[in-house]
Design a protein around this motif. Sequence first.
Motif, PDB file in Angstrom:
ATOM      1  N   SER A 247      17.162   8.095  -4.511  1.00 29.29           N
ATOM      2  CA  SER A 247      16.474   7.166  -3.619  1.00 29.29           C
ATOM      3  C   SER A 247      17.106   7.256  -2.230  1.00 29.29           C
ATOM      4  N   ASP A 248      16.292   6.944  -1.220  1.00 27.50           N
ATOM      5  CA  ASP A 248      16.838   6.944   0.139  1.00 27.50           C
ATOM      6  C   ASP A 248      17.283   5.529   0.509  1.00 27.50           C
ATOM      7  N   GLU A 249      17.841   5.397   1.688  1.00 28.97           N
ATOM      8  CA  GLU A 249      18.395   4.114   2.122  1.00 28.97           C
ATOM      9  C   GLU A 249      17.338   3.017   2.209  1.00 28.97           C
ATOM     10  N   LEU A 250      16.136   3.357   2.674  1.00 27.16           N
ATOM     11  CA  LEU A 250      15.063   2.366   2.780  1.00 27.16           C
ATOM     12  C   LEU A 250      14.680   1.831   1.404  1.00 27.16           C
ATOM     13  N   GLU A 251      14.509   2.731   0.438  1.00 27.62           N
ATOM     14  CA  GLU A 251      14.177   2.288  -0.914  1.00 27.62           C
ATOM     15  C   GLU A 251      15.295   1.423  -1.491  1.00 27.62           C
TER      16      GLU A 251
ATOM     17  N   ARG B 155      13.763   1.691  -9.669  1.00 34.26           N
ATOM     18  CA  ARG B 155      13.181   2.461  -8.566  1.00 34.26           C
ATOM     19  C   ARG B 155      11.860   1.811  -8.192  1.00 34.26           C
ATOM     20  N   LEU B 156      11.342   2.174  -7.033  1.00 31.18           N
ATOM     21  CA  LEU B 156       9.998   1.761  -6.632  1.00 31.18           C
ATOM     22  C   LEU B 156       9.048   2.867  -7.066  1.00 31.18           C
ATOM     23  N   SER B 157       8.031   2.517  -7.833  1.00 25.54           N
ATOM     24  CA  SER B 157       7.140   3.552  -8.371  1.00 25.54           C
ATOM     25  C   SER B 157       6.348   4.258  -7.274  1.00 25.54           C
ATOM     26  N   CYS B 158       6.291   3.679  -6.079  1.00 22.39           N
ATOM     27  CA  CYS B 158       5.629   4.353  -4.958  1.00 22.39           C
ATOM     28  C   CYS B 158       6.534   5.400  -4.300  1.00 22.39           C
ATOM     29  N   GLN B 159       7.774   5.486  -4.755  1.00 20.69           N
ATOM     30  CA  GLN B 159       8.719   6.434  -4.171  1.00 20.69           C
ATOM     31  C   GLN B 159       9.193   7.493  -5.170  1.00 20.69           C
ATOM     32  N   ILE B 160       8.813   7.338  -6.432  1.00 15.74           N
ATOM     33  CA  ILE B 160       9.245   8.289  -7.461  1.00 15.74           C
ATOM     34  C   ILE B 160       8.215   9.406  -7.575  1.00 15.74           C
ATOM     35  N   HIS B 161       8.677  10.626  -7.440  1.00 17.37           N
ATOM     36  CA  HIS B 161       7.826  11.790  -7.664  1.00 17.37           C
ATOM     37  C   HIS B 161       8.296  12.463  -8.947  1.00 17.37           C
TER      38      HIS B 161
ATOM     39  N   GLU C 181       0.816  -1.226   0.000  1.00 13.23           N
ATOM     40  CA  GLU C 181       0.000   0.000   0.000  1.00 13.23           C
ATOM     41  C   GLU C 181       0.847   1.273   0.000  1.00 13.23           C
ATOM     42  N   LYS C 182       1.922   1.258  -0.784  1.00 11.36           N
ATOM     43  CA  LYS C 182       2.763   2.435  -1.028  1.00 11.36           C
ATOM     44  C   LYS C 182       3.585   2.870   0.177  1.00 11.36           C
ATOM     45  N   SER C 183       3.959   1.945   1.030  1.00 13.10           N
ATOM     46  CA  SER C 183       4.713   2.311   2.231  1.00 13.10           C
ATOM     47  C   SER C 183       6.193   1.975   2.140  1.00 13.10           C
ATOM     48  N   CYS C 184       6.670   1.619   0.970  1.00  9.49           N
ATOM     49  CA  CYS C 184       8.083   1.281   0.746  1.00  9.49           C
ATOM     50  C   CYS C 184       8.505   0.096   1.613  1.00  9.49           C
ATOM     51  N   ALA C 185       7.629  -0.914   1.672  1.00  9.14           N
ATOM     52  CA  ALA C 185       7.912  -2.094   2.491  1.00  9.14           C
ATOM     53  C   ALA C 185       7.970  -3.370   1.654  1.00  9.14           C
ATOM     54  N   CYS C 186       7.910  -3.246   0.334  1.00 10.26           N
ATOM     55  CA  CYS C 186       8.016  -4.417  -0.537  1.00 10.26           C
ATOM     56  C   CYS C 186       8.638  -3.959  -1.854  1.00 10.26           C
ATOM     57  N   THR C 187       8.660  -4.804  -2.840  1.00 14.34           N
ATOM     58  CA  THR C 187       9.239  -4.424  -4.137  1.00 14.34           C
ATOM     59  C   THR C 187       8.259  -4.641  -5.287  1.00 14.34           C
ATOM     60  N   THR C 188       6.999  -4.830  -4.988  1.00 12.62           N
ATOM     61  CA  THR C 188       6.059  -5.204  -6.043  1.00 12.62           C
ATOM     62  C   THR C 188       5.796  -4.084  -7.046  1.00 12.62           C
ATOM     63  N   CYS C 189       6.096  -2.830  -6.707  1.00 20.38           N
ATOM     64  CA  CYS C 189       5.884  -1.722  -7.647  1.00 20.38           C
ATOM     65  C   CYS C 189       7.175  -1.329  -8.356  1.00 20.38           C
ATOM     66  N   HIS C 190       8.150  -2.205  -8.316  1.00 20.55           N
ATOM     67  CA  HIS C 190       9.437  -1.957  -8.974  1.00 20.55           C
ATOM     68  C   HIS C 190       9.248  -1.601 -10.443  1.00 20.55           C
ATOM     69  N   CYS C 191       9.948  -0.575 -10.883  1.00 22.70           N
ATOM     70  CA  CYS C 191       9.973  -0.229 -12.304  1.00 22.70           C
ATOM     71  C   CYS C 191      11.391   0.193 -12.670  1.00 22.70           C
ATOM     72  N   ILE C 192      11.645   0.269 -13.954  1.00 23.70           N
ATOM     73  CA  ILE C 192      12.951   0.692 -14.442  1.00 23.70           C
ATOM     74  C   ILE C 192      12.735   1.982 -15.212  1.00 23.70           C
ATOM     75  N   VAL C 193      13.448   3.015 -14.824  1.00 22.10           N
ATOM     76  CA  VAL C 193      13.319   4.318 -15.464  1.00 22.10           C
ATOM     77  C   VAL C 193      14.288   4.347 -16.647  1.00 22.10           C
ATOM     78  N   ARG C 194      13.760   4.186 -17.849  1.00 26.86           N
ATOM     79  CA  ARG C 194      14.577   4.111 -19.066  1.00 26.86           C
ATOM     80  C   ARG C 194      15.012   5.487 -19.566  1.00 26.86           C
ATOM     81  N   GLU C 195      14.209   6.511 -19.305  1.00 31.19           N
ATOM     82  CA  GLU C 195      14.579   7.889 -19.656  1.00 31.19           C
ATOM     83  C   GLU C 195      14.072   8.813 -18.562  1.00 31.19           C
ATOM     84  N   GLY C 196      14.874   9.836 -18.257  1.00 31.36           N
ATOM     85  CA  GLY C 196      14.490  10.815 -17.243  1.00 31.36           C
ATOM     86  C   GLY C 196      14.989  10.491 -15.847  1.00 31.36           C
TER      87      GLY C 196
END
Length: 112
Positions: A65-69, A84-90, A43-58
């Motif tokens: 990223s912080d240490e927890l991520e 990156r975790l998509s729940c942590q990328i702004h 639920e977007k709390s940076c406690a898993c890796t299921t929202c993992h994505c790869i930022v190909r551009e930008g």
Amino acid sequence: MPKIVVLPHEDLCPEGAVLEANEGDMVLDVALRAGISIEHACEKSCACTTCHCIVREGFDSLEESDELEDDMLDKAWGLEPESRLSCQIHVADEDLVIEIPKYTLNHAAENH
């Protein structure tokens, strides 16, 4: 207004997508609003890796990223230097191109 280009993903977004975003929006939230069901078991709390994505551009436009991520990413399937975790990328002021990996560490989807 920055855009998020989601590369085609066999199950989640077969045709790919171009999504409008505002600076400060969380990538996961933008994708979910567009009907792209990226897994997010914690639920977007940076406690898993299921929202993992790869930022190909930008990637360089994003805050670091912080240490927890970073600790969570070490457990992600298919980890790459631009992961990156998509729940942590702004979204910043540049367009992003992201790839959603084919697999997560979850054995079953949470169906949010």
